[in-house]
Design a protein around this motif. Structure first.
Motif, PDB file in Angstrom:
ATOM      1  N   VAL A  71       2.822  -4.904   3.787  1.00  0.00           N
ATOM      2  CA  VAL A  71       4.206  -4.575   4.122  1.00  0.00           C
ATOM      3  C   VAL A  71       4.988  -4.384   2.823  1.00  0.00           C
ATOM      4  O   VAL A  71       5.138  -5.322   2.027  1.00  0.00           O
ATOM      5  N   CYS A  72       5.455  -3.173   2.606  1.00  0.00           N
ATOM      6  CA  CYS A  72       6.179  -2.828   1.381  1.00  0.00           C
ATOM      7  C   CYS A  72       7.454  -3.661   1.281  1.00  0.00           C
ATOM      8  O   CYS A  72       8.164  -3.862   2.271  1.00  0.00           O
ATOM      9  N   THR A  73       7.725  -4.130   0.066  1.00  0.00           N
ATOM     10  CA  THR A  73       8.894  -4.987  -0.141  1.00  0.00           C
ATOM     11  C   THR A  73      10.189  -4.186  -0.255  1.00  0.00           C
ATOM     12  O   THR A  73      11.247  -4.774  -0.425  1.00  0.00           O
ATOM     13  N   HIS A  74      10.098  -2.871  -0.144  1.00  0.00           N
ATOM     14  CA  HIS A  74      11.330  -2.071  -0.184  1.00  0.00           C
ATOM     15  C   HIS A  74      11.989  -2.053   1.194  1.00  0.00           C
ATOM     16  O   HIS A  74      13.026  -2.664   1.376  1.00  0.00           O
ATOM     17  N   GLN A  75      11.354  -1.369   2.152  1.00  0.00           N
ATOM     18  CA  GLN A  75      11.943  -1.299   3.491  1.00  0.00           C
ATOM     19  C   GLN A  75      10.900  -1.506   4.582  1.00  0.00           C
ATOM     20  O   GLN A  75      11.032  -0.981   5.688  1.00  0.00           O
ATOM     21  N   ASN A  76       9.850  -2.251   4.256  1.00  0.00           N
ATOM     22  CA  ASN A  76       8.883  -2.735   5.247  1.00  0.00           C
ATOM     23  C   ASN A  76       7.960  -1.692   5.853  1.00  0.00           C
ATOM     24  O   ASN A  76       7.371  -1.944   6.904  1.00  0.00           O
ATOM     25  N   CYS A  77       7.807  -0.532   5.252  1.00  0.00           N
ATOM     26  CA  CYS A  77       6.723   0.358   5.681  1.00  0.00           C
ATOM     27  C   CYS A  77       5.404  -0.318   5.342  1.00  0.00           C
ATOM     28  O   CYS A  77       5.350  -1.174   4.448  1.00  0.00           O
ATOM     29  N   LEU A  78       4.346   0.082   6.019  1.00  0.00           N
ATOM     30  CA  LEU A  78       3.023  -0.329   5.557  1.00  0.00           C
ATOM     31  C   LEU A  78       2.643   0.568   4.394  1.00  0.00           C
ATOM     32  O   LEU A  78       2.844   1.788   4.457  1.00  0.00           O
ATOM     33  N   VAL A  88       0.000   2.351  -3.127  1.00  0.00           N
ATOM     34  CA  VAL A  88       1.073   3.333  -2.993  1.00  0.00           C
ATOM     35  C   VAL A  88       1.724   3.226  -1.616  1.00  0.00           C
ATOM     36  O   VAL A  88       1.031   3.146  -0.599  1.00  0.00           O
ATOM     37  N   CYS A  89       3.047   3.236  -1.622  1.00  0.00           N
ATOM     38  CA  CYS A  89       3.806   3.345  -0.379  1.00  0.00           C
ATOM     39  C   CYS A  89       4.432   4.729  -0.351  1.00  0.00           C
ATOM     40  O   CYS A  89       5.268   5.062  -1.199  1.00  0.00           O
ATOM     41  N   ARG A  90       4.021   5.528   0.612  1.00  0.00           N
ATOM     42  CA  ARG A  90       4.492   6.911   0.649  1.00  0.00           C
ATOM     43  C   ARG A  90       5.878   7.038   1.284  1.00  0.00           C
ATOM     44  O   ARG A  90       6.454   8.119   1.243  1.00  0.00           O
ATOM     45  N   CYS A  91       6.389   5.962   1.860  1.00  0.00           N
ATOM     46  CA  CYS A  91       7.724   6.084   2.471  1.00  0.00           C
ATOM     47  C   CYS A  91       8.753   6.532   1.437  1.00  0.00           C
ATOM     48  O   CYS A  91       9.511   7.468   1.680  1.00  0.00           O
ATOM     49  N   HIS A  92       8.773   5.870   0.290  1.00  0.00           N
ATOM     50  CA  HIS A  92       9.757   6.232  -0.742  1.00  0.00           C
ATOM     51  C   HIS A  92       9.139   6.237  -2.128  1.00  0.00           C
ATOM     52  O   HIS A  92       9.854   6.269  -3.117  1.00  0.00           O
ATOM     53  N   GLY A  93       7.831   6.113  -2.209  1.00  0.00           N
ATOM     54  CA  GLY A  93       7.158   6.301  -3.490  1.00  0.00           C
ATOM     55  C   GLY A  93       6.902   5.068  -4.334  1.00  0.00           C
ATOM     56  O   GLY A  93       6.485   5.201  -5.487  1.00  0.00           O
ATOM     57  N   SER A  94       7.120   3.886  -3.808  1.00  0.00           N
ATOM     58  CA  SER A  94       6.846   2.695  -4.618  1.00  0.00           C
ATOM     59  C   SER A  94       5.349   2.571  -4.908  1.00  0.00           C
ATOM     60  O   SER A  94       4.506   3.000  -4.114  1.00  0.00           O
ATOM     61  N   GLN A  95       5.048   1.963  -6.048  1.00  0.00           N
ATOM     62  CA  GLN A  95       3.664   1.710  -6.433  1.00  0.00           C
ATOM     63  C   GLN A  95       3.547   0.276  -6.917  1.00  0.00           C
ATOM     64  O   GLN A  95       4.452  -0.243  -7.575  1.00  0.00           O
ATOM     65  N   GLY A 106       9.504   1.870  -8.561  1.00  0.00           N
ATOM     66  CA  GLY A 106      10.432   1.621  -7.469  1.00  0.00           C
ATOM     67  C   GLY A 106      10.471   2.783  -6.498  1.00  0.00           C
ATOM     68  O   GLY A 106       9.760   3.753  -6.660  1.00  0.00           O
ATOM     69  N   PRO A 107      11.299   2.589  -5.496  1.00  0.00           N
ATOM     70  CA  PRO A 107      12.429   1.666  -5.430  1.00  0.00           C
ATOM     71  C   PRO A 107      12.092   0.186  -5.185  1.00  0.00           C
ATOM     72  O   PRO A 107      12.953  -0.660  -5.391  1.00  0.00           O
ATOM     73  N   ALA A 108      10.911  -0.163  -4.753  1.00  0.00           N
ATOM     74  CA  ALA A 108      10.611  -1.585  -4.540  1.00  0.00           C
ATOM     75  C   ALA A 108      10.751  -2.348  -5.865  1.00  0.00           C
ATOM     76  O   ALA A 108      10.333  -1.855  -6.914  1.00  0.00           O
TER      77      ALA A 108
HETATM   78  S1  FES Z   1       9.383   1.190   2.249  1.00  0.00           S
HETATM   79 FE1  FES Z   1       7.892   1.370   0.675  1.00  0.00          FE
HETATM   80  S2  FES Z   1       8.889   2.520  -0.850  1.00  0.00           S
HETATM   81 FE2  FES Z   1      10.401   2.301   0.669  1.00  0.00          FE
END
Ligand code: FES
Length: 128
Positions: A71-78, A88-95, A106-108
């Protein structure tokens, strides 16, 4: 453009953004207990995302395994994948780092939460 058309358009954009995030994880089943997998499924220098368990298992060096919440620490996408040594989280690009889950891009800002992983023979058991 009328106010109604503008609001509708904004909603459509917002809804797409939210749906994209929800598609990344909101529909996945909640973890119901430890997850087992063959150690051979985890590439050296990379890792795998186990969507049903909502965990990421990595192997930065041969025989060294780590596990993190997916669970991504930015906005909880997997998180989506492990590419080129980064989670990699493709929701907003965090790594995130495969060694310790640290947020590298970031943004995480916060690291992925660690999960316990044990090795027994050729099998890994990951707590969820
Ligand atoms: S929820 Fe993962 S980068 Fe935004």
């Amino acid at each position: 453009m009328s106010r109604r058309a503008f609001v509708g358009g904004a909603c459509a954009v917002g809804c797409l953004a939210v749906t994209g995030c929800a598609g990344g994880g909101e529909s996945e089943p909640e973890p119901s207990g430890p997850v087992e997998l063959p150690a051979a499924d985890v590439p050296v220098g990379g890792g795998v995302v186990l969507r049903p368990g909502r965990v990421v298992v990595t192997q930065p060096e041969p025989g060294v395994f780590h596990a993190f919440s997916a669970v991504c620490t930015h906005q909880n996408c997997l998180v989506s994948a492990v590419n080129q040594g980064r989670i990699v989280c493709r929701c907003h690009g965090s790594q995130f780092a495969i060694e310790d889950g640290a947020a590298l891009v970031g943004p995480a800002q916060e690291p992925l939460a660690p999960r316990p992983v044990t090795v027994a023979g050729d099998t890994l058991t990951v707590g969820t």
